[in-house]
Design an enzyme around this catalytic site. Structure first.
Site, PDB file in Angstrom:
ATOM      1  N   ARG A   2     -10.234  11.543 -11.124  1.00 41.95           N
ATOM      2  CA  ARG A   2      -9.633  11.581  -9.903  1.00 41.95           C
ATOM      3  C   ARG A   2      -8.980  10.264  -9.527  1.00 41.95           C
ATOM      4  NH1 ARG A   2     -12.545  12.284  -5.292  1.00 41.95           N
ATOM      5  NH2 ARG A   2     -14.792  11.983  -6.148  1.00 41.95           N
ATOM      6  N   LYS A   3      -9.209   9.187 -10.454  1.00 42.03           N
ATOM      7  CA  LYS A   3      -8.845   7.662 -10.104  1.00 42.03           C
ATOM      8  C   LYS A   3      -7.392   7.480 -10.764  1.00 42.03           C
ATOM      9  CE  LYS A   3     -12.528   6.152 -11.845  1.00 42.03           C
ATOM     10  NZ  LYS A   3     -13.711   5.212 -12.389  1.00 42.03           N
ATOM     11  N   ASP A  58       0.760  -1.202  -0.024  1.00 42.83           N
ATOM     12  CA  ASP A  58      -0.060  -0.118  -0.133  1.00 42.83           C
ATOM     13  C   ASP A  58       0.770   1.414   0.035  1.00 42.83           C
ATOM     14  OD1 ASP A  58      -2.347   1.587   0.095  1.00 42.83           O
ATOM     15  OD2 ASP A  58      -2.556   1.287   2.183  1.00 42.83           O
ATOM     16  N   LYS A 106       1.634 -15.223  -3.708  1.00 47.18           N
ATOM     17  CA  LYS A 106       2.023 -16.281  -4.658  1.00 47.18           C
ATOM     18  C   LYS A 106       2.966 -17.215  -3.995  1.00 47.18           C
ATOM     19  CE  LYS A 106       2.249 -15.343  -9.112  1.00 47.18           C
ATOM     20  NZ  LYS A 106       0.898 -15.370  -9.738  1.00 47.18           N
ATOM     21  N   ASN A 154      -2.511 -10.833  -4.746  1.00 47.91           N
ATOM     22  CA  ASN A 154      -2.193 -12.289  -4.658  1.00 47.91           C
ATOM     23  C   ASN A 154      -1.048 -12.435  -4.229  1.00 47.91           C
ATOM     24  OD1 ASN A 154      -4.531 -12.718  -6.453  1.00 47.91           O
ATOM     25  ND2 ASN A 154      -3.489 -12.092  -8.163  1.00 47.91           N
TER      26      ASN A 154
END
Ligand SMILES: CCCCCCCCCCCCCC(=O)SCCNC(=O)CCNC(=O)[C@H](O)C(C)(C)COP(=O)(O)OP(=O)(O)OC[C@H]1O[C@@H](n2cnc3c(N)ncnc32)[C@H](O)[C@@H]1OP(=O)(O)O
Length: 240
Positions: free
Chosen positions: A206-207, A161, A185, A183
């Site tokens: 805004r994304k 993050d 792995k 994921n």
């Protein structure tokens, strides 16, 4: 591996006792800034080598510092307490919010910088603005254990993050994670060094869409792959 972690812990504690400038846990509460204070506070940059860094981490750090010499890459400094600029970027959105009681303000720390040297998250992030990507060099310390001998998935999520946020970060704008997909792995060995390669894939209003992989230093093992969606906060919306 666990034995070497324990030995590492012992030597860290020994170091902490003897090393000037390394505060003991109980006294490591530097005068922290008030949340969202515009006051400029100078703190130690944690994204620099300390004695807990392994040979691998130092080697990679040196390689990336070399890449910074021509200006294509930059090392992002990182502080235990929120830096004044980031607080400024966010303060307009959280005007009414008083998240922390006065008495606890001095204890507030950035989650990934909340541990003593070597015990938790040791990392440094380098950014290439032209290529819209970042590289995070991460060493997960013994306090991040999940399954015995391996880094906790929540700790991996936290460093992913952080790496993705700094890849998506827009100077002067406040962004927040809206979605994070990981994921897992392969398990990440505790106290090992991994490399998190992140890139900005798409910008849509805004994304901000970002993705990353978490690899071993020799690039032979892919531990995790992730995608993230970050949203630039809307100055018109102050209902947080
Ligand atoms: C990041 C920090 C940087 C600082 C650096 C410090 C270093 C440390 C780094 C540490 C890093 C730690 C980082 C952390 O820990 S951040 C902490 C964890 N995150 C949160 O707590 C965020 C909680 N959520 C919110 O506050 C709001 O939902 C936000 C602000 C995200 C959006 O609410 P807002 O009211 O503003 O926007 P909107 O609802 O009109 O949506 C806008 C558009 O986005 C689309 N959408 C929204 N959500 C999703 C979704 N889940 N999947 C897919 N799409 C989604 C939506 O459809 C719409 O699209 P369109 O209709 O326009 O096409």
């Amino acid at each position: 591996m666990l034995r070497s972690c324990t030995a590492g812990l012992r030597s860290l504690w020994a170091l902490r006792g003897g090393r000037e400038g390394v505060p003991r846990p109980s006294t490591d509460l530097q005068p922290a800034p008030r949340l969202f204070s515009a006051e400029k506070v100078i703190h130690t940059d944690c994204a620099l080598p300390n004695p807990s860094w392994s040979k691998d981490l130092k080697l990679l750090f040196d390689q990336f510092m070399k890449k910074c010499e021509d200006g294509s890459w930059e090392r992002l400094p990182s502080y235990r307490h929120r830096c004044a600029q980031i607080s400024e970027d966010f303060k307009n959105y959280f005007l009414e919010q008083k998240p922390v009681k006065e008495g606890r303000l001095s204890q507030v720390r950035l989650f990934t910088r909340g541990f003593e040297d070597g015990l938790g998250f040791e990392y440094v992030i380098f950014k290439n603005n032209d290529e819209k990507r970042t590289v995070c060099l991460f060493q997960g310390g013994p306090y991040l254990q999940g399954v015995p001998g391996f880094v906790h998935g929540g700790a991996i999520a936290a460093i992913i993050d952080t790496a993705l946020a700094l890849c998506a970060a827009v100077p002067g704008k406040a962004i927040m994670t809206a979605n994070l997909n990981i994921n897992f792995k392969r398990p990440v060995p505790l106290c090992s060094v991994v490399v998190i390669n992140s890139q900005l894939d798409k910008l849509e209003g805004r994304k901000l869409f970002v993705s990353c992989n978490v690899q071993s230093v020799d690039e032979k093992t892919v531990y995790s792959e992730a995608t993230g969606l970050f949203i630039k906060l809307d100055p018109e919306k102050k209902s947080f």
